[in-house]
Design a protein around this motif. Structure first.
Motif, PDB file in Angstrom:
ATOM      1  N   LEU A 118      -0.380  -0.963  -8.391  1.00  0.00           N
ATOM      2  CA  LEU A 118       0.275  -0.658  -9.670  1.00  0.00           C
ATOM      3  C   LEU A 118      -0.580   0.273 -10.533  1.00  0.00           C
ATOM      4  O   LEU A 118      -0.063   0.927 -11.441  1.00  0.00           O
ATOM      5  N   GLY A 119      -1.856   0.366 -10.231  1.00  0.00           N
ATOM      6  CA  GLY A 119      -2.719   1.293 -10.949  1.00  0.00           C
ATOM      7  C   GLY A 119      -2.443   2.753 -10.632  1.00  0.00           C
ATOM      8  O   GLY A 119      -2.984   3.651 -11.288  1.00  0.00           O
ATOM      9  N   TRP A 120      -1.594   3.009  -9.627  1.00  0.00           N
ATOM     10  CA  TRP A 120      -1.214   4.379  -9.263  1.00  0.00           C
ATOM     11  C   TRP A 120       0.027   4.857 -10.022  1.00  0.00           C
ATOM     12  O   TRP A 120       0.434   6.009  -9.858  1.00  0.00           O
ATOM     13  N   GLN A 141      -9.475  -2.909 -13.593  1.00  0.00           N
ATOM     14  CA  GLN A 141      -9.599  -1.547 -13.079  1.00  0.00           C
ATOM     15  C   GLN A 141      -8.278  -0.792 -13.217  1.00  0.00           C
ATOM     16  O   GLN A 141      -8.261   0.380 -13.616  1.00  0.00           O
ATOM     17  N   SER A 142      -7.170  -1.447 -12.920  1.00  0.00           N
ATOM     18  CA  SER A 142      -5.868  -0.781 -13.050  1.00  0.00           C
ATOM     19  C   SER A 142      -5.528  -0.497 -14.509  1.00  0.00           C
ATOM     20  O   SER A 142      -4.939   0.541 -14.825  1.00  0.00           O
ATOM     21  N   ILE A 143      -5.899  -1.402 -15.408  1.00  0.00           N
ATOM     22  CA  ILE A 143      -5.686  -1.144 -16.840  1.00  0.00           C
ATOM     23  C   ILE A 143      -6.459   0.104 -17.261  1.00  0.00           C
ATOM     24  O   ILE A 143      -5.929   0.989 -17.950  1.00  0.00           O
ATOM     25  N   ASN A 144      -7.717   0.188 -16.838  1.00  0.00           N
ATOM     26  CA  ASN A 144      -8.542   1.350 -17.190  1.00  0.00           C
ATOM     27  C   ASN A 144      -7.972   2.641 -16.614  1.00  0.00           C
ATOM     28  O   ASN A 144      -8.014   3.697 -17.256  1.00  0.00           O
ATOM     29  N   ARG A 160       0.819  -1.214   0.000  1.00  0.00           N
ATOM     30  CA  ARG A 160       0.000   0.000   0.000  1.00  0.00           C
ATOM     31  C   ARG A 160       0.855   1.268   0.000  1.00  0.00           C
ATOM     32  O   ARG A 160       0.413   2.320  -0.469  1.00  0.00           O
ATOM     33  N   MET A 161       2.080   1.188   0.496  1.00  0.00           N
ATOM     34  CA  MET A 161       2.988   2.338   0.452  1.00  0.00           C
ATOM     35  C   MET A 161       3.290   2.760  -0.979  1.00  0.00           C
ATOM     36  O   MET A 161       3.586   3.930  -1.251  1.00  0.00           O
ATOM     37  N   LEU A 162       3.205   1.812  -1.909  1.00  0.00           N
ATOM     38  CA  LEU A 162       3.510   2.109  -3.310  1.00  0.00           C
ATOM     39  C   LEU A 162       2.497   3.062  -3.929  1.00  0.00           C
ATOM     40  O   LEU A 162       2.762   3.668  -4.967  1.00  0.00           O
ATOM     41  N   ARG A 163       1.336   3.207  -3.314  1.00  0.00           N
ATOM     42  CA  ARG A 163       0.324   4.115  -3.852  1.00  0.00           C
ATOM     43  C   ARG A 163       0.809   5.567  -3.781  1.00  0.00           C
ATOM     44  O   ARG A 163       0.520   6.375  -4.665  1.00  0.00           O
ATOM     45  N   ASN A 164       1.532   5.901  -2.725  1.00  0.00           N
ATOM     46  CA  ASN A 164       2.087   7.250  -2.578  1.00  0.00           C
ATOM     47  C   ASN A 164       3.489   7.370  -3.152  1.00  0.00           C
ATOM     48  O   ASN A 164       3.895   8.450  -3.586  1.00  0.00           O
ATOM     49  N   TYR A 165       4.230   6.270  -3.116  1.00  0.00           N
ATOM     50  CA  TYR A 165       5.629   6.290  -3.536  1.00  0.00           C
ATOM     51  C   TYR A 165       5.824   5.261  -4.648  1.00  0.00           C
ATOM     52  O   TYR A 165       5.967   4.069  -4.382  1.00  0.00           O
ATOM     53  N   ASN A 166       5.813   5.742  -5.888  1.00  0.00           N
ATOM     54  CA  ASN A 166       5.943   4.849  -7.045  1.00  0.00           C
ATOM     55  C   ASN A 166       7.408   4.477  -7.244  1.00  0.00           C
ATOM     56  O   ASN A 166       8.170   5.207  -7.885  1.00  0.00           O
ATOM     57  N   ASN A 167       7.809   3.342  -6.698  1.00  0.00           N
ATOM     58  CA  ASN A 167       9.209   2.923  -6.785  1.00  0.00           C
ATOM     59  C   ASN A 167       9.436   2.225  -8.126  1.00  0.00           C
ATOM     60  O   ASN A 167       9.193   1.028  -8.284  1.00  0.00           O
TER      61      ASN A 167
END
Length: 762
Positions: free
Chosen positions: A719-721, A754-757, A684-691
């Protein structure tokens, strides 16, 4: 017997039919021919109580050239109401907006956090009431697709819906909207509040009132308390409200530092006659405007002991005589909130590290100081009871704050401002927390041009942002010239009827008026003409206007094409703080290595811009450690920094530690033996921080059919973020392969879709 059963069946059917007919909504059409229409949705009980007042409001709008249709009914199902609205919207002339008056079903949306600016509460581990977003996008964006979850057990007016994975994933409302929901805890009958308000709103439509008196306030802790943020906004506001800068009385910019208990000065300013717009940049809750914080600004402490400007029951208010006394009060109040080990740890820290005595925390001392400490705390922020005696004068108040427009609560800040005595007819705010770094004043100059405030809200709409009050309110365009007033009326008509007509908006783009030029860029983005991308980049490089450059950058961020990285590089050196701040934010989301140099320059040489520096510091976490370290060394070596070697050591040590943290986080995500809660928290941290560097490893986890399904679903959502990531195409390709793979579990497949969209937009 069979005949009796048939008769009973017919009677039951007849009863149901009659009941349905009795509940059927009533429509009152517009009173004439108009270019556009406006819809009032009101529950039957409220209509019966305020029929005279709402009819007066309808007449006022129609006198202003807006045809008003009224929909009156009793709705126990939001979908039924939504379809009735859709049926009215499909008719002609075009329906430009709507207002929901009284007890209209409230929709709490889930699975759509990516349409908010900041709200990312865990929907599975927090109560549904807290982790859902109250939003009228359910009603005003008719393309979104929802699935019903349940009706709230405690409040039958509240309904929970998920956004479908197959739905459009961005907000694009067909019309603007607002709420007129009187607070139920105000101490006055809700229908009385509503009736009084409607007459006030109707009267406002008969005024000639120019937007030439504006007030802005920045509260404690907002935008890192950066004074450059506070200073720079004045340059932009001058472009947006030029008539407010013709004399010293037209504008005021206040800061929490100007008084240790600023709320009392704000009471005076909120009741200042002739005020057109009041903007609060602050932290907030549904029932609180946070003004000064735990430790008030010391500017005047000791100079006016015992003074209060409060028009309410704070006449016995306690005001500390020195900064140290103020700190002592705050420490005691903080200590009282703690229990058990936490209280003991706090007490020990304050004694050992800050020099407080054992006697300071003794029960006798705490009890003796309790009353004055309580009075102190009451003077720091504005709460709902504080607002009741005030007579608010600003026609428009904007709460750039969290939760202040939570109209699903019994009482809420925006509602108290609107339905209190005074002249305020419309407010704007948010139903959940909101991003501090968003451009909250985007296109606000539309109000100066005589545009209805609903059109402004529609252009900047997010899931959580709402108008409370009259969305059709508008100021008179210009400052007295008939030509300006006529131009304002034409602009409203074109926004309603021709928002996608590129020829019209290219003409507005040629204007020297920054408000019109910025608005034109936004409208052109809806139906881009040939060469629009080139036009945006040229405008960004060459325009002298702060708000035009910022609008060009926003449109390039949305386009996310070949110019974006170059625009971000330029943006990090722009004179406008907000452009630099957003360039730093989106540099992190991009991950392109060309952005390392200007980001490093920012963290080394932009100490005066705390919020920009904070964004740049976080952004560099997302880049290669070796490249960042080398650039820090290179730029320090060629600088005049006094402690260069120490600076290099501190920064490299910090980013090395951050790199280790992210490496450990990835290891947790990949470790199938680790606790799932820890793995999901790391994801869930990846939503704010796209590593970006970790994308390949993350995709391997996602594709691993032997891994935990919930972990994979959470990762697909995260990954949709990565909308602006240099690895975006890789992510989309991998998600498409999973979606087309017949062995992918259905629940995971829906999240992948949903992430693809989400990633396929822009």
């Amino acid at each position: 017997m069979k005949r009796v059963i048939n008769i009973i069946s017919l009677l039951v059917i007849l009863f149901i039919t009659v009941s349905h007919a009795e509940a059927k909504s009533r429509i009152i059409p517009a009173g004439g021919r108009f270019d556009t229409r406006f819809l009032i949705v009101i529950d039957k009980e409220s209509y019966n109580a305020v029929e005279k007042e709402i009819t007066e409001y309808k007449k006022a709008l129609e006198s202003d050239g807006l045809g008003v249709v009224m929909l009156i009914g009793e709705w126990s199902d939001p979908i039924v109401l939504r379809e009735e609205i859709r049926a009215i919207y499909k008719k002609r002339p075009i329906m430009e907006g709507a207002v929901f008056v009284g007890k209209i079903p409230v929709v709490r949306v889930r699975n759509f956090q990516h349409a908010t600016t900041a709200f990312k509460m865990d929907e599975e581990n927090f109560p549904m009431f807290e982790s859902s977003v109250t939003s009228d996008r359910f009603y005003d964006d008719l393309d979104l697709e929802f699935e019903f979850i349940k009706q709230d057990e405690k409040n039958p007016l509240h309904f929970y819906y998920n956004l479908k994975e197959s739905s459009p994933q961005q907000i694009s409302s067909e019309f603007y909207s607002a709420r007129m929901m009187p607070p139920s805890d105000y101490g006055v009958d809700q229908h009385q509040l509503l009736g009084r308000y409607l007459l006030k709103a109707a009267a406002a439509h008969r005024e000639v009132n120019y937007a030439d008196r504006v007030i802005f306030f920045n509260g404690h802790g907002y935008n890192s308390d950066c004074l450059i943020v506070w200073q720079n906004q004045q340059f932009a506001i001058k472009e947006q409200f030029p008539h407010a800068f013709k004399d010293s009385r037209g504008n005021a910019f206040y800061n929490f530092r100007q008084d240790p208990f600023m709320k009392f000065k704000l009471y005076e300013r909120m009741q200042k006659e002739g005020t057109d717009l009041f903007v609060f940049h602050e932290h907030g809750a549904f029932d609180t405007q946070y003004i000064n914080g735990e430790f008030p600004a010391p500017n005047t402490l000791g100079f006016v002991p015992g003074r209060t400007l409060a028009p309410v029951s704070a006449s016995a208010a306690y005001i500390p005589r020195s900064p140290m006394e103020a700190v002592s009060v705050s420490v005691r109040n903080m200590y009282r909130r703690y229990r058990g080990e936490r209280a003991e740890s706090f007490r020990k820290t304050m004694i050992e590290e800050y020099g407080f005595s054992e006697k300071f925390f003794a029960k006798e001392n705490l009890d003796a100081k309790k009353r004055e400490d309580s009075l102190f705390a009451a003077n720091v922020n504005i709460t709902l009871p504080d607002l009741i005696p005030l007579k608010f004068q600003p026609r428009v108040s904007i709460f750039d704050a969290c939760y202040n427009a939570s109209f699903h609560q019994e009482g809420y800040v925006a509602g108290y401002h609107i339905f209190g005595e005074g002249k305020t007819v419309v407010t704007q705010g948010n139903t959940v927390n909101v991003l501090q770094d968003k451009w909250s004043m985007e296109l606000i100059g539309m109000l100066s041009e005589g545009i209805r405030i609903g059109f402004w809200q529609k252009e900047i709409q997010t899931l959580e942002s709402h108008l409370v009050g009259d969305p059709t309110f508008r100021f008179t365009a210009g400052s007295g010239e008939k030509a300006s007033a006529d131009a304002g009326k034409l602009l409203n008509k074109q926004l309603a009827l021709s928002s996608r007509d590129s020829k019209i908006w290219m003409e507005y783009y040629k204007s020297d008026n920054p408000n019109l030029k910025a608005l034109a860029l936004k409208q052109l983005s809806k139906n881009p003409p040939p060469g629009f991308s080139d036009l945006l980049f040229k405008t960004f490089k060459e325009s002298e206007s702060y708000i035009v450059r910022m609008q060009a950058l926003k449109r390039m961020i949305d386009l996310n094409d070949r110019y974006l990285v170059e625009a971000l590089v330029l943006g990090l050196n722009d004179p406008y703080e907000l452009i630099r701040r957003n360039a730093a934010r989106f540099a992190a989301y991009s991950g392109n290595e060309r952005l390392i140099e200007p980001l490093v320059h920012t963290i080394l040489f932009s100490d005066e811009s705390q919020r920009v520096q904070y964004a740049a510091q976080n952004a560099l976490d997302m880049f290669n450690l070796n490249l960042v370290s080398k650039d820090i060394e290179r730029q320090v070596a060629g600088s005049t920094l006094i402690r260069g070697e120490k600076t290099i050591g501190q920064l490299v040590e910090y980013y090395t530690a951050q790199n280790k943290r992210w490496t450990n986080s990835l290891a947790t995500i990949k470790d199938k033996t680790a606790d799932n809660a820890k793995r999901i928290s790391a994801i869930r941290m990846l939503r704010n921080y796209n590593n970006h560097a970790q994308v390949e490893d993350l995709l391997m986890v996602l594709r691993d059919s032997s891994d935990d399904l919930k972990v994979r679903i959470t990762l697909a959502e995260a990954l949709g973020w990565f909308n602006w990531s240099i690895k975006k195409i890789m992510i989309i390709d991998s998600l498409n392969n999973m979606f087309n793979d017949g062995t992918t579990p259905e629940e995971l497949r829906r999240e992948v879709l949903q992430s693809i969209n989400r990633l396929s937009v822009g």
